[in-house]
Design an enzyme around this catalytic site. Structure first.
Site, PDB file in Angstrom:
ATOM      1  N   GLN A  18      39.853  37.118  50.136  1.00 34.45           N
ATOM      2  CA  GLN A  18      38.697  37.772  49.201  1.00 34.45           C
ATOM      3  C   GLN A  18      39.438  38.230  47.957  1.00 34.45           C
ATOM      4  O   GLN A  18      38.479  38.814  47.290  1.00 34.45           O
ATOM      5  CB  GLN A  18      38.155  38.663  49.993  1.00 34.45           C
ATOM      6  CG  GLN A  18      37.305  38.215  51.191  1.00 34.45           C
ATOM      7  CD  GLN A  18      36.962  39.362  52.082  1.00 34.45           C
ATOM      8  OE1 GLN A  18      37.638  39.991  52.887  1.00 34.45           O
ATOM      9  NE2 GLN A  18      35.516  39.717  52.038  1.00 34.45           N
ATOM     10  N   ASN A  19      40.739  38.386  48.101  1.00 28.72           N
ATOM     11  CA  ASN A  19      41.362  39.037  46.824  1.00 28.72           C
ATOM     12  C   ASN A  19      41.316  37.950  45.534  1.00 28.72           C
ATOM     13  O   ASN A  19      41.450  36.534  45.770  1.00 28.72           O
ATOM     14  CB  ASN A  19      42.932  39.488  47.126  1.00 28.72           C
ATOM     15  CG  ASN A  19      42.745  40.250  48.480  1.00 28.72           C
ATOM     16  OD1 ASN A  19      41.631  41.137  48.503  1.00 28.72           O
ATOM     17  ND2 ASN A  19      43.851  40.520  48.956  1.00 28.72           N
ATOM     18  N   VAL A  20      41.525  38.521  44.578  1.00 23.24           N
ATOM     19  CA  VAL A  20      41.501  37.790  43.267  1.00 23.24           C
ATOM     20  C   VAL A  20      43.099  38.020  42.456  1.00 23.24           C
ATOM     21  O   VAL A  20      43.023  37.743  41.403  1.00 23.24           O
ATOM     22  CB  VAL A  20      40.412  38.131  42.346  1.00 23.24           C
ATOM     23  CG1 VAL A  20      38.934  37.722  42.841  1.00 23.24           C
ATOM     24  CG2 VAL A  20      40.328  39.801  42.027  1.00 23.24           C
ATOM     25  N   HIS A  41      36.943  34.165  46.107  1.00 24.73           N
ATOM     26  CA  HIS A  41      36.047  34.811  45.099  1.00 24.73           C
ATOM     27  C   HIS A  41      37.027  34.653  43.565  1.00 24.73           C
ATOM     28  O   HIS A  41      36.854  35.318  43.017  1.00 24.73           O
ATOM     29  CB  HIS A  41      36.340  36.370  45.431  1.00 24.73           C
ATOM     30  CG  HIS A  41      35.427  36.999  46.242  1.00 24.73           C
ATOM     31  ND1 HIS A  41      35.582  38.141  47.013  1.00 24.73           N
ATOM     32  CD2 HIS A  41      34.737  36.313  46.892  1.00 24.73           C
ATOM     33  CE1 HIS A  41      34.835  38.330  48.081  1.00 24.73           C
ATOM     34  NE2 HIS A  41      33.942  37.053  48.111  1.00 24.73           N
ATOM     35  N   CYS A  66      30.018  23.197  30.026  1.00 27.36           N
ATOM     36  CA  CYS A  66      31.332  23.027  29.247  1.00 27.36           C
ATOM     37  C   CYS A  66      32.274  22.195  30.112  1.00 27.36           C
ATOM     38  O   CYS A  66      32.718  22.322  31.035  1.00 27.36           O
ATOM     39  CB  CYS A  66      31.774  24.369  28.724  1.00 27.36           C
ATOM     40  SG  CYS A  66      33.261  24.434  27.788  1.00 27.36           S
ATOM     41  N   ASN A 106      43.958  46.266  60.074  1.00 28.91           N
ATOM     42  CA  ASN A 106      43.454  47.256  59.314  1.00 28.91           C
ATOM     43  C   ASN A 106      43.888  48.867  59.502  1.00 28.91           C
ATOM     44  O   ASN A 106      44.189  49.090  60.319  1.00 28.91           O
ATOM     45  CB  ASN A 106      41.888  47.334  59.410  1.00 28.91           C
ATOM     46  CG  ASN A 106      41.143  47.632  58.296  1.00 28.91           C
ATOM     47  OD1 ASN A 106      41.637  46.940  57.216  1.00 28.91           O
ATOM     48  ND2 ASN A 106      39.978  47.884  58.407  1.00 28.91           N
TER      49      ASN A 106
END
Length: 254
Positions: A110-112, A128, A141, A224
């Protein structure tokens, strides 16, 4: 019922049991918690990006339509942090585990921040997108997403069509990239070991991934820092602690 493990001895005992099995289809899901040791903030935890008291607007599809430069101003500082961040022991442990894995291995993130790829992981699905890339806001485009580490504070202009450019990430209220969602669903259908790391598990559709893995008959683990509340019934084991400590221990490096 989910079992909670908190001691190194318990993690090592679990490692021994996992190593005794033959896993054919491993799926890993990571969230912002895995990158905290790299100096990057979480999204919803204490001090998280989306829990700041000064945050007046959520970066969603509506904000993108109204003011692309505002989206850039929200993500520009984070892009600078991402540019200088380095993979930590948790990223590196997963990359080495993939290299030893005898079957298929899919890492859903989920990290960018792009830190998994920089650590050496090969089968990475960026659910993501990536803050290290830029793309055009114009869906028609022909400009392909491109590597870009500049911390733009206002929207640059597309050199191909003249429309504003945007970070190549999935904002709130936007669908996942089609290819990323397909790869995730395909991997989960065959999964026999599912490991989630550093994620609250509350953001759809990733919140349903453990349920899909459990439906496929997988063994399911969560690493976690804090217990999930309420506990998710589809996780078999919850390992509590810092990912950069637990993962090397769990995956045979500690």
């Amino acid at each position: 019922m989910t079992d909670s493990l908190t001691s190194d001895a318990e993690v090592v005992a679990l490692r021994t049991r996992l190593q005794a099995a033959s896993w054919r289809h491993v799926v890993v899901l990571t969230g912002a918690g895995i990158s905290v040791a790299s100096g990057l903030p979480t999204y919803r935890g204490p001090g998280g990006l989306w829990t700041r008291p000064d945050l007046e607007e959520v970066p969603d599809a509506g904000l993108l339509a109204r003011d692309v430069s505002r989206v850039w101003s929200l993500f520009g500082p984070l892009r600078e942090q991402v540019r200088t961040a380095a993979p930590n022991a948790a990223h590196l442990a997963l990359a080495r585990w993939e290299g030893r894995c005898g079957g298929s291995f899919t890492l859903l993130t989920q990290n960018v921040d792009g830190l998994h790829s920089r650590a050496g992981s090969r089968e990475v699905v960026e659910l993501h997108g990536s803050l290290r890339r830029t793309r055009c806001t114009n869906a028609r485009c022909t400009l392909a997403p491109f590597e870009d580490s500049a911390a733009h504070m206002r929207a640059p202009v597309c050199p191909t069509c003249g429309e504003p450019l945007r970070p190549d990430i999935t904002l709130f209220d936007e669908p996942l990239p089609v290819d990323a969602e397909w790869k995730a669903k395909h991997a989960l259908r065959e999964c026999d070991l599912f490991l989630a790391v550093g994620t609250s598990g509350t953001v759809s559709p990733a919140s349903n991934f453990v349920r899909g893995a459990k439906y496929a008959g997988a063994r399911t683990l969560l690493v976690n820092l804090t217990p999930m509340r309420p506990r998710h019934p589809d996780f078999d084991v919850e390992l509590l602690g810092h990912a950069e400590h637990i993962l090397p221990l769990l995956l045979g490096e500690g």
